[in-house]
Every structure is written in structure tokens, then in C-alpha cells.
Design a protein around this motif. Structure first.
Motif, PDB file in Angstrom:
ATOM      1  N   SER A  18     -63.641 -48.855 -20.273  1.00 38.11           N
ATOM      2  CA  SER A  18     -64.743 -47.899 -20.144  1.00 38.11           C
ATOM      3  C   SER A  18     -65.923 -48.345 -20.997  1.00 38.11           C
ATOM      4  CB  SER A  18     -64.286 -46.496 -20.571  1.00 38.11           C
ATOM      5  OG  SER A  18     -63.248 -46.034 -19.727  1.00 38.11           O
ATOM      6  N   SER A  19     -67.031 -48.632 -20.341  1.00 36.30           N
ATOM      7  CA  SER A  19     -68.249 -49.029 -21.048  1.00 36.30           C
ATOM      8  C   SER A  19     -69.418 -48.958 -20.081  1.00 36.30           C
ATOM      9  CB  SER A  19     -68.123 -50.454 -21.612  1.00 36.30           C
ATOM     10  OG  SER A  19     -67.961 -51.393 -20.562  1.00 36.30           O
ATOM     11  N   GLY A  20     -70.615 -48.848 -20.628  1.00 37.23           N
ATOM     12  CA  GLY A  20     -71.804 -48.824 -19.792  1.00 37.23           C
ATOM     13  C   GLY A  20     -71.865 -47.650 -18.839  1.00 37.23           C
ATOM     14  N   GLY A  21     -71.223 -46.541 -19.198  1.00 33.81           N
ATOM     15  CA  GLY A  21     -71.231 -45.364 -18.332  1.00 33.81           C
ATOM     16  C   GLY A  21     -70.206 -45.409 -17.228  1.00 33.81           C
ATOM     17  N   GLU A  22     -69.348 -46.439 -17.222  1.00 39.75           N
ATOM     18  CA  GLU A  22     -68.314 -46.550 -16.202  1.00 39.75           C
ATOM     19  C   GLU A  22     -66.941 -46.619 -16.850  1.00 39.75           C
ATOM     20  OE1 GLU A  22     -70.830 -48.757 -12.677  1.00 39.75           O
ATOM     21  OE2 GLU A  22     -69.045 -49.714 -13.483  1.00 39.75           O
ATOM     22  N   GLY A  23     -65.938 -46.196 -16.096  1.00 39.21           N
ATOM     23  CA  GLY A  23     -64.583 -46.186 -16.623  1.00 39.21           C
ATOM     24  C   GLY A  23     -63.839 -44.955 -16.143  1.00 39.21           C
ATOM     25  N   VAL A  24     -62.936 -44.458 -16.980  1.00 41.48           N
ATOM     26  CA  VAL A  24     -62.049 -43.367 -16.582  1.00 41.48           C
ATOM     27  C   VAL A  24     -62.336 -42.118 -17.409  1.00 41.48           C
ATOM     28  CG1 VAL A  24     -59.660 -42.637 -16.310  1.00 41.48           C
ATOM     29  CG2 VAL A  24     -60.266 -45.049 -15.980  1.00 41.48           C
ATOM     30  N   GLU A  25     -62.691 -41.043 -16.728  1.00 35.09           N
ATOM     31  CA  GLU A  25     -62.889 -39.746 -17.372  1.00 35.09           C
ATOM     32  C   GLU A  25     -61.722 -38.836 -16.994  1.00 35.09           C
ATOM     33  OE1 GLU A  25     -66.032 -35.974 -17.431  1.00 35.09           O
ATOM     34  OE2 GLU A  25     -66.282 -37.609 -15.995  1.00 35.09           O
ATOM     35  N   VAL A  26     -61.035 -38.297 -17.986  1.00 38.45           N
ATOM     36  CA  VAL A  26     -59.898 -37.410 -17.736  1.00 38.45           C
ATOM     37  C   VAL A  26     -60.406 -35.982 -17.595  1.00 38.45           C
ATOM     38  CG1 VAL A  26     -57.698 -36.539 -18.588  1.00 38.45           C
ATOM     39  CG2 VAL A  26     -58.343 -38.926 -18.997  1.00 38.45           C
ATOM     40  N   VAL A  27     -60.145 -35.381 -16.449  1.00 38.53           N
ATOM     41  CA  VAL A  27     -60.568 -34.012 -16.177  1.00 38.53           C
ATOM     42  C   VAL A  27     -59.453 -33.026 -16.487  1.00 38.53           C
ATOM     43  CG1 VAL A  27     -61.418 -32.436 -14.391  1.00 38.53           C
ATOM     44  CG2 VAL A  27     -62.125 -34.843 -14.377  1.00 38.53           C
ATOM     45  N   ARG A  28     -58.211 -33.431 -16.192  1.00 41.21           N
ATOM     46  CA  ARG A  28     -57.067 -32.531 -16.404  1.00 41.21           C
ATOM     47  C   ARG A  28     -55.837 -33.353 -16.747  1.00 41.21           C
ATOM     48  NH1 ARG A  28     -53.626 -29.330 -12.232  1.00 41.21           N
ATOM     49  NH2 ARG A  28     -54.608 -30.716 -10.715  1.00 41.21           N
ATOM     50  N   ASN A  29     -55.048 -32.865 -17.700  1.00 43.77           N
ATOM     51  CA  ASN A  29     -53.793 -33.513 -18.079  1.00 43.77           C
ATOM     52  C   ASN A  29     -52.886 -32.430 -18.649  1.00 43.77           C
ATOM     53  OD1 ASN A  29     -51.706 -35.115 -18.901  1.00 43.77           O
ATOM     54  ND2 ASN A  29     -52.889 -36.382 -20.314  1.00 43.77           N
ATOM     55  N   GLN A  36     -38.313 -30.927  -6.691  1.00 45.26           N
ATOM     56  CA  GLN A  36     -37.304 -31.972  -6.519  1.00 45.26           C
ATOM     57  C   GLN A  36     -37.130 -32.827  -7.767  1.00 45.26           C
ATOM     58  OE1 GLN A  36     -38.024 -34.568  -3.183  1.00 45.26           O
ATOM     59  NE2 GLN A  36     -36.367 -35.984  -3.720  1.00 45.26           N
ATOM     60  N   TYR A  37     -38.245 -33.155  -8.452  1.00 45.45           N
ATOM     61  CA  TYR A  37     -38.184 -34.112  -9.555  1.00 45.45           C
ATOM     62  C   TYR A  37     -38.183 -33.461 -10.935  1.00 45.45           C
ATOM     63  CZ  TYR A  37     -39.303 -37.256  -5.728  1.00 45.45           C
ATOM     64  OH  TYR A  37     -39.286 -37.934  -4.541  1.00 45.45           O
ATOM     65  N   GLY A  38     -38.369 -32.141 -11.005  1.00 47.68           N
ATOM     66  CA  GLY A  38     -38.268 -31.446 -12.283  1.00 47.68           C
ATOM     67  C   GLY A  38     -39.536 -31.480 -13.107  1.00 47.68           C
ATOM     68  N   GLN A  39     -39.359 -31.483 -14.451  1.00 44.79           N
ATOM     69  CA  GLN A  39     -40.489 -31.432 -15.371  1.00 44.79           C
ATOM     70  C   GLN A  39     -41.267 -32.746 -15.359  1.00 44.79           C
ATOM     71  OE1 GLN A  39     -41.631 -28.898 -17.309  1.00 44.79           O
ATOM     72  NE2 GLN A  39     -40.111 -27.513 -16.423  1.00 44.79           N
ATOM     73  N   GLY A  40     -42.580 -32.621 -15.445  1.00 40.04           N
ATOM     74  CA  GLY A  40     -43.417 -33.813 -15.477  1.00 40.04           C
ATOM     75  C   GLY A  40     -44.818 -33.475 -15.937  1.00 40.04           C
ATOM     76  N   GLN A  41     -45.758 -34.308 -15.550  1.00 41.09           N
ATOM     77  CA  GLN A  41     -47.142 -34.161 -15.981  1.00 41.09           C
ATOM     78  C   GLN A  41     -48.065 -34.433 -14.804  1.00 41.09           C
ATOM     79  OE1 GLN A  41     -47.271 -33.378 -19.213  1.00 41.09           O
ATOM     80  NE2 GLN A  41     -49.411 -33.572 -19.863  1.00 41.09           N
ATOM     81  N   VAL A  42     -49.129 -33.649 -14.693  1.00 42.11           N
ATOM     82  CA  VAL A  42     -50.124 -33.884 -13.653  1.00 42.11           C
ATOM     83  C   VAL A  42     -51.455 -34.206 -14.325  1.00 42.11           C
ATOM     84  CG1 VAL A  42     -50.675 -31.408 -13.483  1.00 42.11           C
ATOM     85  CG2 VAL A  42     -51.277 -32.948 -11.605  1.00 42.11           C
ATOM     86  N   THR A  43     -52.138 -35.217 -13.811  1.00 46.75           N
ATOM     87  CA  THR A  43     -53.438 -35.595 -14.358  1.00 46.75           C
ATOM     88  C   THR A  43     -54.459 -35.703 -13.233  1.00 46.75           C
ATOM     89  OG1 THR A  43     -52.961 -37.971 -14.179  1.00 46.75           O
ATOM     90  CG2 THR A  43     -52.428 -36.896 -16.268  1.00 46.75           C
ATOM     91  N   GLU A  44     -55.695 -35.441 -13.584  1.00 50.00           N
ATOM     92  CA  GLU A  44     -56.810 -35.628 -12.654  1.00 50.00           C
ATOM     93  C   GLU A  44     -57.896 -36.399 -13.393  1.00 50.00           C
ATOM     94  OE1 GLU A  44     -60.094 -33.044 -10.076  1.00 50.00           O
ATOM     95  OE2 GLU A  44     -58.221 -32.105 -10.744  1.00 50.00           O
ATOM     96  N   LYS A  45     -58.353 -37.477 -12.777  1.00 52.44           N
ATOM     97  CA  LYS A  45     -59.332 -38.346 -13.426  1.00 52.44           C
ATOM     98  C   LYS A  45     -60.472 -38.672 -12.468  1.00 52.44           C
ATOM     99  CE  LYS A  45     -55.602 -40.617 -16.015  1.00 52.44           C
ATOM    100  NZ  LYS A  45     -54.897 -41.906 -16.257  1.00 52.44           N
ATOM    101  N   ARG A  46     -61.618 -38.960 -13.055  1.00 48.95           N
ATOM    102  CA  ARG A  46     -62.742 -39.503 -12.298  1.00 48.95           C
ATOM    103  C   ARG A  46     -62.934 -40.943 -12.745  1.00 48.95           C
ATOM    104  NH1 ARG A  46     -67.270 -34.637 -12.698  1.00 48.95           N
ATOM    105  NH2 ARG A  46     -66.185 -33.155 -11.328  1.00 48.95           N
ATOM    106  N   ILE A  47     -62.904 -41.845 -11.787  1.00 45.23           N
ATOM    107  CA  ILE A  47     -63.039 -43.266 -12.094  1.00 45.23           C
ATOM    108  C   ILE A  47     -64.411 -43.733 -11.615  1.00 45.23           C
ATOM    109  CG2 ILE A  47     -62.028 -45.554 -11.804  1.00 45.23           C
ATOM    110  CD1 ILE A  47     -59.384 -44.181 -11.153  1.00 45.23           C
ATOM    111  N   TYR A  48     -65.301 -44.006 -12.569  1.00 43.40           N
ATOM    112  CA  TYR A  48     -66.655 -44.459 -12.257  1.00 43.40           C
ATOM    113  C   TYR A  48     -66.638 -45.986 -12.156  1.00 43.40           C
ATOM    114  CZ  TYR A  48     -68.067 -39.747 -13.651  1.00 43.40           C
ATOM    115  OH  TYR A  48     -68.203 -38.381 -13.741  1.00 43.40           O
TER     116      TYR A  48
END
Length: 294
Positions: A18-29, A36-48
Motif C-alpha cells: 500500500s503506497s501512493g494512495g493504492e493498496g488494501v483498505e479494510v472496511v470490515r473484519n 457447515q464450517y462453524g466459527q470463522g471470520q468475515v472480512t470486506e476490503k477495498r483494493i485500490y
């Protein structure tokens, strides 16, 4: 331990890229539960990634361009789906299913939906497969890597058949970009870049073993939160420093389409036009549709 190494690698890799205004922005985690798979984690990201697109593709997207990525991590099974939401570019969908297995890549039916045809399988060798020059680092070259904490390394030719312990990250990649004239070119570009990202990322996960080995899940989640905050702040700061950028392409472009099949491939509805012999003269020219965003 692989889940911890994967989480550590993704967080650190995202910050590095991530540099120059581009990269990965995490919106939700946040935690999530799957029936079926039980406990886990959900993430939402914006990739510029505007500058990472080839020149022929940049002509059709705005200066600030991103894809939204949603991922569900229910280790040892994960699903990553990328859905492009920008109205001025036709729908783009990428889905990546992952399953981790304690083998060397020998399972031909790991996803349980039938053996994958051999010509559709791509083996990635984190030791010997070439990576783009811009991603190469001597400290991440596994031919010279030695883990002080585990005593593992360096990797040598034939390591897949002799190294222990060993684990394979199986990926099923599906890509769809149904746009007439651009489908094959775009899908090939996406598959090639996903391959590079996976190869570099898994090299780093091994090369950084001494950084994450021994961490608990709680510790790596805290590390993840810290780096996500740093990455988000870095992106916002870079975009502010560079000043506002136009959200739309800086030129006008129009397309002429006269056949119904092409219109349908572009996701546009067609209308019935009366026989031209009885139409006003204005109907006798090809229909022109402006592709500019509204």
C-alpha cells in the motif's frame, strides 16, 4: 499454525503493497459463523489498483478505481469473492476457494466436486517458480532461507517430496468478465496476476516464519488489527496528499452496436424497432449508445 502464518502474511503484505494512495483498505473484519464450517471470520476490503492495470484497461476506468473483496475464513476452508461495483465498468466477478491439506498437492479431488482436469491445474513452487523482478527480495529467497526458531530450511530441489512437515494450499479460481471483445484478454490478465500474488504471498509466509511462529490466535488477531489501522491511515493520508482526483475518465468514448447478440453480451436490453421502410429517416442510421457514466 498455518492459519496464523496466513493471517500474519496477509496483514504485513497488505501494508507493504500500500503506497501512493493504492493498496488494501479494510472496511470490515469480524467474527462469523457458518452453518457447515462453524466459527470463522468475515472480512470486506477495498483494493485500490488503478496504476497496476495495463494501459489498455486504464482507458476504461476512472483514476480512482477499486474492487470490493469479501472473504470468509473458516480454516481450513476459506472463500474469497471479488465483485466489482462500479457502474461505469461491466460486472467483474472473481471467486477463490481455498482448502489447506497436510500433503504435497497430491489430492486431485480436494474440493469434493470431482477430479480437476490435469490441464486446468497449475502447481506453484515457492522455491523455483519465477516471480516478477519488482517482488524479489533476497531475504525471501527460500533457497537461502533458514528458520532459527524451527531449524527448517533452506529448501532444495525436490523439497515437495522430502520436506516434513508439509502443507498444501489448494486454490480453485473462477473468473468472469463477460464483455464482448475484452473477455479473454481480461480474464487472462486476472488469472496471471492472481498467480503472482499467491506465489509471492506464500513465499513470504514461509520466509517470515520466525516472525509469526509461536504466536497465539489472539496475538495474531491483535497484530492484524494494528496493521490494518496503519494500512488504512496510510492510504487515506496518501490520497489526501495527492489531492482530489476525478472519479470519471477524463475523455469521452462512444460505441456503435447494431446487432442484438452484441447488445445482450454487454448486458443491455434490446428494443423492437419497426421495419425501416416505414420509419422516419432518422432510424436509417446505426444506433449509437454513449458509454460515458451518467
Amino acid at each position: 499454525m498455518c492459519s496464523i502464518g496466513q493471517l500474519y502474511m496477509i496483514s504485513k503484505h497488505s501494508l507493504e503493497q500500500s503506497s501512493g494512495g493504492e493498496g488494501v483498505e479494510v472496511v470490515r473484519n469480524e467474527p462469523d459463523t457458518h452453518p457447515q464450517y462453524g466459527q470463522g471470520q468475515v472480512t470486506e476490503k477495498r483494493i485500490y489498483l488503478s496504476s497496476k492495470l495495463p494501459s489498455w484497461m486504464r482507458k476504461f476506468v476512472p483514476m480512482i478505481f477499486y474492487v470490493t473483496e469479501k472473504a470468509w475464513n473458516f480454516y481450513p476452508y476459506t472463500v474469497t469473492g471479488e465483485l466489482h461495483h462500479c457502474s461505469f465498468v461491466p460486472k467483474l466477478q472473481v471467486k477463490i476457494e481455498t482448502r489447506f491439506e497436510n500433503d504435497n498437492g497430491s489430492n486431485e479431488n480436494v474440493f469434493g466436486d470431482g477430479p480437476t482436469p490435469r490441464d486446468s491445474v497449475c502447481f506453484l513452487d515457492i522455491l523455483s517458480d519465477p516471480i516478477p523482478d519488482k517482488h524479489y527480495k533476497k531475504t525471501e529467497d527460500l533457497s537461502g532461507w533458514v528458520s532459527k526458531r524451527t531449524g527448517r530450511g533452506p529448501l532444495v530441489d525436490g523439497w515437495r517430496n522430502s520436506a516434513r512437515p508439509i502443507m498444501c494450499s489448494y486454490k480453485k479460481v473462477q473468473c468472469s468478465f463477460e464483455v464482448y471483445g475484452f473477455q479473454s484478454r481480461t480474464e487472462e490478465f486476472i488469472h496471471r496476476n492472481i498467480r503472482d500474488v499467491l506465489l509471492v504471498g506464500h513465499r513470504q509466509a514461509v520466509a517470515w516464519t520466525d516472525e509469526w511462529h509461536g504466536m497465539s490466535l489472539e496475538e495474531v488477531r491483535e497484530y492484524e488489527r494494528k496493521l490494518q489501522q496503519e494500512t488504512n491511515s496510510k492510504l487515506k493520508s496518501d490520497r489526501t496528499d495527492s489531492g482530489p482526483a476525478p472519479l470519471c475518465p477524463s475523455f469521452s468514448r462512444s460505441i456503435s452496436v447494431t446487432d442484438e447478440s452484441s447488445l445482450k453480451k454487454m448486458g443491455l436490453k434490446t428494443v423492437s424497432i419497426p421495419d425501416c421502410s416505414s420509419c422516419p429517416s432518422s432510424y436509417s442510421v446505426p444506433m449509437r449508445m454513449n458509454s460515458n457514466p451518467e
